[in-house]
Structure formats: structure tokens, C-alpha cells
Design a protein around this motif. Sequence first.
Motif, PDB file in Angstrom:
ATOM      1  N   ILE A  32      27.511  41.439  29.389  1.00 46.70           N
ATOM      2  CA  ILE A  32      27.860  40.747  30.632  1.00 46.70           C
ATOM      3  C   ILE A  32      26.785  39.724  30.980  1.00 46.70           C
ATOM      4  CG2 ILE A  32      28.022  41.035  33.150  1.00 46.70           C
ATOM      5  CD1 ILE A  32      29.597  43.616  32.618  1.00 46.70           C
TER       6      ILE A  32
ATOM      7  N   LEU B 163      38.595  41.115  30.952  1.00 43.21           N
ATOM      8  CA  LEU B 163      37.155  41.092  31.233  1.00 43.21           C
ATOM      9  C   LEU B 163      36.348  41.542  30.015  1.00 43.21           C
ATOM     10  CD1 LEU B 163      36.982  42.548  34.859  1.00 43.21           C
ATOM     11  CD2 LEU B 163      36.387  40.236  34.142  1.00 43.21           C
TER      12      LEU B 163
ATOM     13  N   MET C 187      32.008  41.345  36.686  1.00 38.10           N
ATOM     14  CA  MET C 187      32.508  41.315  35.315  1.00 38.10           C
ATOM     15  C   MET C 187      32.764  42.710  34.745  1.00 38.10           C
ATOM     16  SD  MET C 187      32.860  38.167  34.381  1.00 38.10           S
ATOM     17  CE  MET C 187      33.060  38.406  32.627  1.00 38.10           C
TER      18      MET C 187
END
Length: 123
Positions: free
Chosen positions: A35, A8, A91
Motif C-alpha cells: 500500500i 483495491l 487502501m
Amino acid sequence: MNQKDELLVALRPEISTSPAQNPAEAFQNTVLRPILKFQHERITAIFRQHIQKRKMNLSGVSTEAWKSYVETAFQKDLTLRYQLIGLALGMMTEEEWTEFSGDKELARRLNNLLVQRMQSILE
């Protein structure tokens, strides 16, 4: 950090920012902004779908009216708000989510960043 968390973090784009003044600003610059930049296309798609569903006519809309509409939509349309917040939360690593979930200042910053992203769509 487990393998999923490492993946991630690796997906996020690098963003150059000035040094943070406090922990909330550091979290915003190292976690939230990357993100949201990574998820920009999805944020745009969700908001455009919202506009279509509401049958909004954007021709001739002033910048100020647009910004006002975006703020109102984000505050009043809980489905829209939760979808967009969920994009960011999904995320985050487990550690980041734990830090985020206990801090109202971070939630406020995320909301502001999302509104700013949506306001920039028309520009």
C-alpha cells in the motif's frame, strides 16, 4: 471479498519479501508495504507540502538532522500524521482494516514505515 476489496488488492504492487516470522510481520509485508509503495507519490506530495507550509530550507541539512525533523514532524503534527495514515487505511480491504484497527503493533509498524518513507525523500 467484495468487488471493491478485490480491486483495491489488485492495485497493489507485488513486493518480494522474506518469509514472515509472526502475524504482524506478515501483515506488514503483504498489506502495509504494498500500500505504501502504491501511495509513495502521494506521501511524498503531502510531505513536500508540509515542508513548504513550514518554510523549511533543506539546503545543507545533514541526513541525521533530516531524519530527526521527520520523526518530530510525524509525532507532533497530527494533521500530517492523520493524512498519511488515512492514505494507508483508505487502501485496505474491510477485513484488513478490521485486523489493523484492533492491533497496536500494526499501528506502530505503519507509523515506522511512514517515517522511513518520508526520511527517504531527501536521499
